[in-house]
Design an enzyme around this catalytic site. Structure first.
Site, mmCIF file in Angstrom:
data_model
loop_
_atom_site.group_PDB
_atom_site.id
_atom_site.type_symbol
_atom_site.label_atom_id
_atom_site.label_comp_id
_atom_site.label_asym_id
_atom_site.label_seq_id
_atom_site.Cartn_x
_atom_site.Cartn_y
_atom_site.Cartn_z
ATOM 1 N N GLY A 12 -40.856 -30.050 10.712
ATOM 2 C CA GLY A 12 -42.288 -30.206 10.890
ATOM 3 C C GLY A 12 -42.666 -31.654 11.149
ATOM 4 N N GLY A 38 -42.242 -25.303 12.355
ATOM 5 C CA GLY A 38 -41.529 -26.516 12.767
ATOM 6 C C GLY A 38 -40.945 -26.387 14.164
ATOM 7 N N VAL A 59 -37.250 -20.864 2.489
ATOM 8 C CA VAL A 59 -37.192 -21.242 1.073
ATOM 9 C C VAL A 59 -37.804 -20.201 0.143
ATOM 10 C CG1 VAL A 59 -37.125 -23.716 1.537
ATOM 11 C CG2 VAL A 59 -39.339 -22.602 1.180
ATOM 12 N N SER A 77 -44.409 -25.618 4.643
ATOM 13 C CA SER A 77 -45.684 -24.887 4.558
ATOM 14 C C SER A 77 -46.430 -25.034 5.875
ATOM 15 C CB SER A 77 -46.574 -25.445 3.444
ATOM 16 O OG SER A 77 -47.843 -24.792 3.444
ATOM 17 N N ASN A 101 -38.421 -21.331 -6.276
ATOM 18 C CA ASN A 101 -36.995 -21.417 -5.951
ATOM 19 C C ASN A 101 -36.492 -22.859 -5.990
ATOM 20 O OD1 ASN A 101 -36.659 -18.657 -5.595
ATOM 21 N ND2 ASN A 101 -37.107 -18.720 -3.411
ATOM 22 N N TYR A 147 -54.334 -21.081 1.729
ATOM 23 C CA TYR A 147 -53.682 -22.399 1.727
ATOM 24 C C TYR A 147 -54.073 -23.184 0.476
ATOM 25 C CZ TYR A 147 -52.228 -27.038 3.390
ATOM 26 O OH TYR A 147 -51.637 -28.275 3.519
ATOM 27 N N TYR A 161 -42.948 -26.679 -14.971
ATOM 28 C CA TYR A 161 -41.513 -26.997 -15.025
ATOM 29 C C TYR A 161 -41.289 -28.400 -15.594
ATOM 30 C CZ TYR A 161 -39.052 -23.056 -12.942
ATOM 31 O OH TYR A 161 -38.465 -21.822 -12.743
#
Length: 329
Positions: A12, A38, A59, A77, A101, A147, A161
């Site tokens: 991209g 991309g 992904v 994205s 992921n 989005y 996380y």
């Protein structure tokens, strides 16, 4: 041993410039993309380099990489409103499943991960300029919500996380960026205006042109992202140029830059299109010692020269990217 970095969305606009920067800085770059938005030509010049490898992968599916991994930059994205309105589910999945992921991979590899968030998390802001402590004004169920909410969830799961698993994470809230390798027909204002000027068409402004944007040249943006990755700061940081301009004034600048004599025509403003967009970069200045260096006049000249170099076939290609093979019904 060179440090290894995984860059998703590598083909991209921003992803390809990040590949260039990390190769220049002496890293081993693993570039990942499924080419839904991309373009392979953005990274063709890197193919064959000893410390550049390309992995064709989506992904949103499980990710496995062998060996040590030091950094992950998640830039996969759609970013153009035309793109994410055509592929809304894929947009949500890459922000949610893709980020999940990659955070899992970061945990397994003990790697630091930076996510490409966006000024769109602020929605149509009720405060101006926008600072990182503003929670935003977003229509979750509007057309642009696919989005906006994908990015807001991306930030939430990244912080979860970080807090729960102790993963080193960084969040870049990216404001409007421009420069070479933007897709001419992706629907965003700079390629749209320059493309129309080069084709001799009138420039299309949505609404009355009083809405504002703040444009950051790609080299400045990449520098900010690079510094943020290597910093010790885990909360979101605005990376953008605070110099604000109305869309009408910007259209007039493009006409002057291109030396064309087109008129400006006005069309209805799309639903939930933000009326103001200007980053408060006080935090970036303090934490990263970063601020944009390239003026809009200089950056637009470089960008115009890039678009002028495109072939006639590319310049007059009016059809938007075809997503048929990526859509399941």
């Amino acid at each position: 041993m060179k440090k290894k970095v995984l860059i998703t969305g590598a083909a991209g606009f921003l992803g390809s410039h990040l590949c260039d920067r990390f190769i220049k800085e002496g890293y081993h770059v693993v570039a990942m993309d499924n080419f839904i938005t991309g373009d392979k030509k953005n990274i063709e010049h890197l193919m064959g380099l000893e410390h550049f490898e390309f992995v064709a992968h989506d992904v949103t599916n499980f990710i496995e990489l062998r060996g040590k991994l030091h950094y992950i930059l998640h830039f996969a994205s759609p970013a153009s409103p035309i793109d994410y309105l055509k592929i809304p589910i894929q947009t949500l999945k890459v922000g949610a499943l893709g980020t999940h992921n990659l955070l899992g991979l970061a945990k397994a590899k003990n790697a630091r991960m930076l996510i490409a968030s966006t000024s769109e998390v602020y929605g149509d802001p009720l405060v101006h300029p926008q600072s990182e402590d503003y929670y935003g004004n977003v229509n979750a169920i509007g057309p642009r919500g696919v989005y906006d909410e994908a990015k807001r969830f991306q930030e939430s799961i990244t912080m979860a996380y970080h807090r729960f698993h102790g993963i080193e994470t960084r969040i870049a809230r990216i404001f409007n960026t421009y420069g070479p390798r933007m897709r001419l027909n992706d629907g965003r204002v700079i390629p749209a205006f320059i493309g129309q000027a080069l084709r001799g068409e009138d420039l299309t402004v949505f609404g009355d042109g009083s809405q504002t944007r703040s444009f950051c040249y790609v080299d400045d943006q990449i520098e900010g992202i690079y510094r943020l990755l290597l910093s010790n700061y885990s909360d979101p940081v605005n990376i953008g140029n605070p110099h604000e301009i109305t869309i009408k004034e910007f259209a007039e600048e493009v006409i002057k830059l291109t030396g064309t004599k087109q008129k400006i025509i006005y069309k209805e403003l799309p639903q939930d299109d933000p009326l103001q967009r200007q980053p408060d970069i006080t935090l970036a200045k303090k934490i990263l010692n970063w601020e944009p260096k390239i003026s809009r006049a200089e950056g637009m000249k470089l960008t115009y020269n890039y678009f002028k170099s495109l072939s006639k076939e590319e310049l007059y290609k009016s059809a938007h990217k075809d997503f048929k093979k990526h859509i399941k019904k």
